[in-house]
Scaffold this active site. Structure first.
Site, short mmCIF file in Angstrom:
data_model
loop_
_atom_site.label_atom_id
_atom_site.label_comp_id
_atom_site.label_asym_id
_atom_site.label_seq_id
_atom_site.Cartn_x
_atom_site.Cartn_y
_atom_site.Cartn_z
N SER A 7 0.74 -1.03 0.08
CA SER A 7 -0.02 0.10 0.15
C SER A 7 0.78 1.21 -0.06
O SER A 7 1.82 1.43 0.88
CB SER A 7 -0.98 0.01 1.26
N HIS A 32 -1.24 -1.16 -4.32
CA HIS A 32 -2.68 -0.88 -3.53
C HIS A 32 -2.65 0.68 -3.32
O HIS A 32 -1.72 1.19 -2.72
CB HIS A 32 -2.65 -1.63 -2.41
N ASP A 34 -4.70 3.72 -1.77
CA ASP A 34 -5.76 4.05 -0.81
C ASP A 34 -6.20 5.29 -1.31
O ASP A 34 -5.63 6.56 -1.15
CB ASP A 34 -5.25 3.97 0.44
N MET A 36 -8.79 8.37 -0.32
CA MET A 36 -9.64 8.68 0.84
C MET A 36 -10.33 10.08 0.62
O MET A 36 -9.24 10.89 0.14
CB MET A 36 -8.92 8.54 2.27
N HIS A 65 -8.40 1.31 -3.96
CA HIS A 65 -9.28 1.13 -3.03
C HIS A 65 -9.98 2.35 -2.49
O HIS A 65 -9.33 3.22 -1.88
CB HIS A 65 -8.40 0.65 -1.70
N MET A 67 -12.06 4.78 -0.65
CA MET A 67 -12.76 4.95 0.46
C MET A 67 -13.61 6.30 0.50
O MET A 67 -12.90 7.35 0.96
CB MET A 67 -11.63 4.90 1.53
N MET A 136 -11.69 -5.81 5.38
CA MET A 136 -10.76 -4.86 6.08
C MET A 136 -10.57 -5.39 7.44
O MET A 136 -11.55 -5.87 8.10
CB MET A 136 -11.78 -3.49 6.12
N ASP A 174 -7.02 -6.52 4.14
CA ASP A 174 -6.29 -5.10 4.14
C ASP A 174 -6.14 -4.49 5.72
O ASP A 174 -7.37 -4.16 6.04
CB ASP A 174 -6.84 -4.18 3.13
O1 LIG Z 1 -7.12 0.86 3.45
C1 LIG Z 1 -6.12 0.96 4.20
C2 LIG Z 1 -6.15 1.75 5.73
O2 LIG Z 1 -7.64 2.22 5.39
C3 LIG Z 1 -4.80 0.23 4.17
O3 LIG Z 1 -4.61 -0.12 2.82
C4 LIG Z 1 -3.50 0.62 4.76
O4 LIG Z 1 -2.66 1.51 3.87
C5 LIG Z 1 -2.72 -0.72 5.24
O5 LIG Z 1 -1.83 -0.26 6.02
P1 LIG Z 1 -1.12 -1.05 7.17
O6 LIG Z 1 -2.37 -1.52 8.05
O7 LIG Z 1 -0.64 -2.38 6.22
O8 LIG Z 1 0.13 -0.48 7.59
CO LIG Z 2 -6.50 -0.02 1.60
#
Ligand SMILES: O=C(CO)[C@@H](O)[C@H](O)COP(=O)(O)O
Ligand SMILES: [Co+2]
Length: 216
Positions: A7, A32, A34, A36, A65, A67, A136, A174
């Site tokens: 990620s 990956h 993220d 947000m 992903h 969010m 999640m 994740d």
């Molecule tokens: O979607 C998410 C957080 O919302 C993840 O993708 C985090 O980026 C995962 O990070 P780690 O828990 O592996 O440090």
């Molecule tokens: Co994520």
């Protein structure tokens, strides 16, 4: 073979291209990303223009992903930017069937993600339309959180559901994935592991990815 999706949330944002090339060279299978919106989750990251710029520096498939509160408005921009898999959250999708069809019609793979408190029943009716389910194992919004152990039972039940219907759907997990939690989620039925801090926080990224795969 288990796939590893580092990620980018845990990377050094001042050197994004270098940080991506680092995990590509270290054997990552997917990247990956993220997304947000500061509304569905209490944090802000990057949008389609950044993804489009990053698309030029790597051949890794982009596992996006979302969010965000209004995913339907962002499908096309992220497809145009270079997404290969688009994951929307069940909690943001009252018209989930239509949303999944929109994603697939745009030519990318479709996935739905479930927060820790969201039941598997929310996706039962659309399961056969999905390429992947993202479980999640932390509450979304931040990297570096602790793995929620109750996720293991949910992954097992999802694996059973997929097998009982003879479907070929990836289970991605994740949040809080490290060498130890990786083994338990793979044993439960996960096929793709997202890892932010366990990869980008490691002194040796190649070893970290091999550890997550269970190869060392
Ligand atoms: O979607 C998410 C957080 O919302 C993840 O993708 C985090 O980026 C995962 O990070 P780690 O828990 O592996 O440090
Ligand atoms: Co994520």
């Amino acid at each position: 073979m288990i796939k590893i999706a580092p990620s980018l949330l845990s990377a050094n944002f001042a050197y994004l291209a270098d940080e991506i090339k680092k995990v590509e060279a270290a054997g990552a299978d997917l990247l990956h990303l993220d997304i947000m919106d500061g509304h569905f989750v209490p944090n802000l990251t990057f949008g389609p223009p950044v993804i489009a710029a990053l698309r030029k520096v790597t051949k890794l498939p982009f596992d996006v992903h979302l969010m965000v509160t209004n995913p339907q408005e962002l499908i096309e921009p992220f497809v145009q930017a270079g997404a290969d898999i688009l994951t929307v959250h069940a909690e943001t999708a009252p018209h989930m069937h239509r949303l999944i069809q929109t994603i697939k019609a745009s030519g990318v793979r479709a996935a739905v993600s479930l927060n820790p408190a969201t039941s598997l029943t929310t996706i039962e009716e659309v399961l056969s339309d999905l390429d992947m389910v993202l479980i999640m194992s932390v509450n979304p919004g931040f990297g570096g959180q602790q793995f929620i152990p109750e996720s293991i039972n949910k992954i097992k039940r999802l694996r059973q559901l997929i097998e009982s219907r003879n479907l070929k759907i990836d289970i991605e997990v994740d949040g809080g994935i490290n060498k130890t939690t990786a083994r338990t989620v793979v044993d439960a039925g996960a096929t793709i592991l997202v890892a932010g801090s366990a990869v980008y926080g490691a002194p040796d990224v190649t070893k970290a990815i091999q550890d997550l795969r269970g190869l060392s």
